[in-house]
Design an enzyme around this catalytic site. Sequence first.
Site, PDB file in Angstrom:
ATOM      1  CB  THR A  50      -0.917  -0.011   1.239  1.00  0.00           C
ATOM      2  OG1 THR A  50      -1.694  -1.212   1.216  1.00  0.00           O
ATOM      3  CG2 THR A  50      -1.824   1.196   1.286  1.00  0.00           C
ATOM      4  CB  CYS A  86      -8.882  -4.926   1.149  1.00  0.00           C
ATOM      5  SG  CYS A  86      -7.276  -5.637   0.862  1.00  0.00           S
ATOM      6  CG  ASN A 129      -6.226  -7.988  -5.538  1.00  0.00           C
ATOM      7  OD1 ASN A 129      -6.086  -7.244  -6.514  1.00  0.00           O
ATOM      8  ND2 ASN A 129      -7.138  -7.778  -4.609  1.00  0.00           N
ATOM      9  CB  SER A 186       3.689  -6.364  -0.368  1.00  0.00           C
ATOM     10  OG  SER A 186       3.388  -6.571   1.000  1.00  0.00           O
ATOM     11  N   GLY A 187       6.341  -7.969   1.026  1.00  0.00           N
ATOM     12  CA  GLY A 187       6.932  -9.198   1.566  1.00  0.00           C
ATOM     13  C   GLY A 187       5.938 -10.283   1.952  1.00  0.00           C
ATOM     14  CD  GLN A 216      -1.968 -11.066  -4.716  1.00  0.00           C
ATOM     15  OE1 GLN A 216      -1.466 -12.185  -4.801  1.00  0.00           O
ATOM     16  NE2 GLN A 216      -2.546 -10.646  -3.612  1.00  0.00           N
TER      17      GLN A 216
END
Length: 384
Positions: A70, A323, A149, A197-198, A177
């Site tokens: 984000t 989300c 996603n 993103s990890g 993704q």
Amino acid sequence: MIYLDHNATTPLHPAVFRAMEPYMREQFGNASSSYRLGRSAKSALEASRKSIAGCLGAQPDEIVFTGGGTESDNIAIRGVAHALRSKGNHVITSHIEHHAVLNTCQDLEREGFRVTYLPVDSGGQINPDDVRSHIGAETILITVMLANNETGVIQPLSEVGKIAREEQIIFHTDAVQAVGKIPVDVNELSVDLLSLSGHKFYGPKGVGALYVRRNTPINPPFTGGHHERNIRPGTENVPGIVGLAEALLLATGSLPEVAQKLTGLRQRFEATVLRKINGVQINGRSAPRVHNTSNMSFQSIEGESILLHLDLKGIYASSGSACSTDSPEPSHVLVAMGVPAGTAQGTIRFSLGKDNTDDQIDYVMEALMEITARLREISSVRDK
Ligand SMILES: *Cc1c(COP(=O)(O)O)cnc(C)c1O
């Protein structure tokens, strides 16, 4: 427990945890301190940067560490829009972006930017020609995701990249993704910025990176110290960053093997569901998809009811994206693909991971057959 929600998050790989641990204990130094403890944190930070750059075909100085996907999306989109405001006010994105991108673009609209949201076809893909036809003198940024996603559908990004290059427009992609699931190379895609993103590839939560091509204009949204090329100030999350690098290295190394395994598992899962359960459609199946995602709509059943019954059997999946579970609205991604709202309500996203087994998938298929039959019986009694 059978975990089939890997697009929401993944468990931490044990080797990643082991790599991080020393930096949470004895190697706790601040990477900006000049004594030995600080220098050792600094060298772990720079080794991680180099390793991540290597996995993406980037240069180490083009990797900026952030607090996750984000944050990377926000820095990229706001950063470029604000840096180029005097050049133009038009941004191009798509209807199927993650809310980290969509809501950021909407915020830009409130600031006076004009945003074009590209449509997708019934397979869930944008048409690169649409990108070209919407570019105007005011266009300063294109932001289109790499893999969706909810459906796993992969966008034709290198074609968009070529167009962006020709027209000299900054190009960002949310690749959260895709990274770890398909090979990602910033030069093949011709992107100027790329978010990752990890926790989506067995790394830690709350840490990610933004690839920023050299000379990309960007106004940092935060103010603070001189960390991360002044783009993202704040003391670096050294253990998280070490974990991010280790997770990416492991995911990249095992990619062909995991992709092959999950392609087989999903193929069997989808073929069986289509054969044994009536009124099912698999969204995005006609398009190229990442190997782990299966988005299924069950006619005349509420997705939430299926999820509840799956949960009772120890099976974890999701309705669309993690989300949006609080909102009763049908998924914006499925609506953009032309899935009727009623059908979209009966949707479950199964996202597989490297440790799922054949036996687990067998159990899930049995459970799905039983649950859908029972729920349909109830709804047909109710309708009479
Ligand atoms: C999960 C996700 C994000 C957000 O990443 P965080 O690290 O959770 O902030 C952004 N984009 C996509 C496509 C995602 O799947």
